[in-house]
Design a protein around this motif. Sequence first.
Motif, PDB file in Angstrom:
ATOM      1  N   GLU A 177      48.817  48.855   5.655  1.00  0.00           N
ATOM      2  CA  GLU A 177      47.823  49.415   4.729  1.00  0.00           C
ATOM      3  C   GLU A 177      46.425  49.528   5.332  1.00  0.00           C
ATOM      4  O   GLU A 177      45.546  50.192   4.775  1.00  0.00           O
ATOM      5  N   TYR A 178      46.212  48.900   6.506  1.00  0.00           N
ATOM      6  CA  TYR A 178      44.901  48.957   7.163  1.00  0.00           C
ATOM      7  C   TYR A 178      44.903  49.905   8.358  1.00  0.00           C
ATOM      8  O   TYR A 178      43.942  49.960   9.115  1.00  0.00           O
ATOM      9  N   GLY A 179      46.022  50.631   8.558  1.00  0.00           N
ATOM     10  CA  GLY A 179      46.107  51.584   9.653  1.00  0.00           C
ATOM     11  C   GLY A 179      46.518  50.973  10.976  1.00  0.00           C
ATOM     12  O   GLY A 179      46.476  51.649  12.006  1.00  0.00           O
ATOM     13  N   LYS A 180      46.923  49.717  10.971  1.00  0.00           N
ATOM     14  CA  LYS A 180      47.342  49.052  12.199  1.00  0.00           C
ATOM     15  C   LYS A 180      48.845  49.268  12.418  1.00  0.00           C
ATOM     16  O   LYS A 180      49.637  49.169  11.479  1.00  0.00           O
ATOM     17  N   THR A 181      49.232  49.570  13.641  1.00  0.00           N
ATOM     18  CA  THR A 181      50.641  49.779  13.966  1.00  0.00           C
ATOM     19  C   THR A 181      51.346  48.439  14.076  1.00  0.00           C
ATOM     20  O   THR A 181      50.835  47.498  14.689  1.00  0.00           O
ATOM     21  N   MET A 182      52.513  48.386  13.462  1.00  0.00           N
ATOM     22  CA  MET A 182      53.328  47.186  13.509  1.00  0.00           C
ATOM     23  C   MET A 182      54.781  47.598  13.361  1.00  0.00           C
ATOM     24  O   MET A 182      55.079  48.732  12.979  1.00  0.00           O
ATOM     25  N   GLY A 190      51.371  37.510  17.587  1.00  0.00           N
ATOM     26  CA  GLY A 190      51.795  38.823  17.124  1.00  0.00           C
ATOM     27  C   GLY A 190      53.216  38.880  16.585  1.00  0.00           C
ATOM     28  O   GLY A 190      53.710  39.958  16.276  1.00  0.00           O
ATOM     29  N   ILE A 191      53.876  37.719  16.428  1.00  0.00           N
ATOM     30  CA  ILE A 191      55.200  37.678  15.796  1.00  0.00           C
ATOM     31  C   ILE A 191      55.135  36.673  14.656  1.00  0.00           C
ATOM     32  O   ILE A 191      54.831  35.502  14.871  1.00  0.00           O
ATOM     33  N   PHE A 192      55.433  37.152  13.441  1.00  0.00           N
ATOM     34  CA  PHE A 192      55.314  36.333  12.245  1.00  0.00           C
ATOM     35  C   PHE A 192      56.586  36.447  11.404  1.00  0.00           C
ATOM     36  O   PHE A 192      57.192  37.508  11.335  1.00  0.00           O
ATOM     37  N   PHE A 193      56.963  35.355  10.766  1.00  0.00           N
ATOM     38  CA  PHE A 193      58.012  35.367   9.751  1.00  0.00           C
ATOM     39  C   PHE A 193      57.291  35.258   8.414  1.00  0.00           C
ATOM     40  O   PHE A 193      56.529  34.316   8.195  1.00  0.00           O
ATOM     41  N   LYS A 194      57.510  36.216   7.549  1.00  0.00           N
ATOM     42  CA  LYS A 194      56.725  36.308   6.321  1.00  0.00           C
ATOM     43  C   LYS A 194      57.635  36.388   5.095  1.00  0.00           C
ATOM     44  O   LYS A 194      58.591  37.155   5.082  1.00  0.00           O
ATOM     45  N   MET A 195      57.330  35.597   4.099  1.00  0.00           N
ATOM     46  CA  MET A 195      57.970  35.693   2.791  1.00  0.00           C
ATOM     47  C   MET A 195      56.902  36.190   1.820  1.00  0.00           C
ATOM     48  O   MET A 195      55.767  35.727   1.872  1.00  0.00           O
ATOM     49  N   VAL A 243      57.514  40.271  11.229  1.00  0.00           N
ATOM     50  CA  VAL A 243      56.442  41.233  11.431  1.00  0.00           C
ATOM     51  C   VAL A 243      55.986  41.112  12.875  1.00  0.00           C
ATOM     52  O   VAL A 243      55.638  40.022  13.338  1.00  0.00           O
ATOM     53  N   ILE A 244      56.006  42.243  13.582  1.00  0.00           N
ATOM     54  CA  ILE A 244      55.610  42.264  14.996  1.00  0.00           C
ATOM     55  C   ILE A 244      54.358  43.123  15.099  1.00  0.00           C
ATOM     56  O   ILE A 244      54.415  44.347  14.945  1.00  0.00           O
ATOM     57  N   THR A 245      53.218  42.481  15.340  1.00  0.00           N
ATOM     58  CA  THR A 245      51.959  43.205  15.495  1.00  0.00           C
ATOM     59  C   THR A 245      51.577  43.301  16.967  1.00  0.00           C
ATOM     60  O   THR A 245      50.559  43.899  17.300  1.00  0.00           O
ATOM     61  N   GLN A 246      52.382  42.713  17.799  1.00  0.00           N
ATOM     62  CA  GLN A 246      52.200  42.745  19.254  1.00  0.00           C
ATOM     63  C   GLN A 246      52.225  44.208  19.711  1.00  0.00           C
ATOM     64  O   GLN A 246      53.166  44.942  19.401  1.00  0.00           O
ATOM     65  N   SER A 247      51.203  44.671  20.427  1.00  0.00           N
ATOM     66  CA  SER A 247      51.145  46.081  20.837  1.00  0.00           C
ATOM     67  C   SER A 247      52.134  46.398  21.961  1.00  0.00           C
ATOM     68  O   SER A 247      52.504  47.551  22.150  1.00  0.00           O
ATOM     69  N   ASP A 248      52.592  45.398  22.658  1.00  0.00           N
ATOM     70  CA  ASP A 248      53.556  45.574  23.738  1.00  0.00           C
ATOM     71  C   ASP A 248      54.944  45.805  23.121  1.00  0.00           C
ATOM     72  O   ASP A 248      55.500  44.925  22.462  1.00  0.00           O
ATOM     73  N   PRO A 270      60.485  50.346  13.314  1.00  0.00           N
ATOM     74  CA  PRO A 270      59.553  50.267  14.446  1.00  0.00           C
ATOM     75  C   PRO A 270      58.311  51.123  14.215  1.00  0.00           C
ATOM     76  O   PRO A 270      58.364  52.143  13.517  1.00  0.00           O
ATOM     77  N   ASN A 271      57.227  50.672  14.769  1.00  0.00           N
ATOM     78  CA  ASN A 271      55.995  51.470  14.843  1.00  0.00           C
ATOM     79  C   ASN A 271      55.604  52.151  13.544  1.00  0.00           C
ATOM     80  O   ASN A 271      55.507  53.365  13.455  1.00  0.00           O
TER      81      ASN A 271
END
Length: 149
Positions: free
Chosen positions: A97-102, A44-49, A61-66, A92-93
């Motif tokens: 585009e898919y409705g997922k919180t990140m 749930g933690i990504f480094f994105k270019m 990018v933090i997709t971790q729900s915690d 934060p939060n």
Amino acid sequence: MYSKQEVSKLKEHFWTAFGKYMKPVLSADGEPISWLNYKTGIPGIFFKMDADSQQASVSIVITQSDSRFYNQFVDNKTFLETTLGESWLWQPNRMDEYGKTMSTISTRIQHVNILQSEDWPTIISFFKPRIIALDEFWSMAKYGFEALL
């Protein structure tokens, strides 16, 4: 205007060129690393270019729900931004585009086009120091995140 196939091919050429350019660069720990598919080792933690026809960006990018994972970045904000040598945008939060919180921590440059090879040096010059600085930060900070698992 480019066809979908032309856009895909141009992007593929850019990322291949960037990967070859970065291949000799070792991680902060002195190890070979895949800069294009950076592995943080934390789910749930990504480094994105990313780059498109208008801009280029580097993001955590933090997709971790915690929420402790985002808060751990907040606790390390001074260290992160000192390592990066600049301030980034903290969001934060937010919804993707898919409705997922990140949550994201990012920076970008405008007026560059990945489809124009003459912009590639500018994009590469933007990506390289930032992904290397993220790696340097991560080599020291990841242990605090591992403790949250």
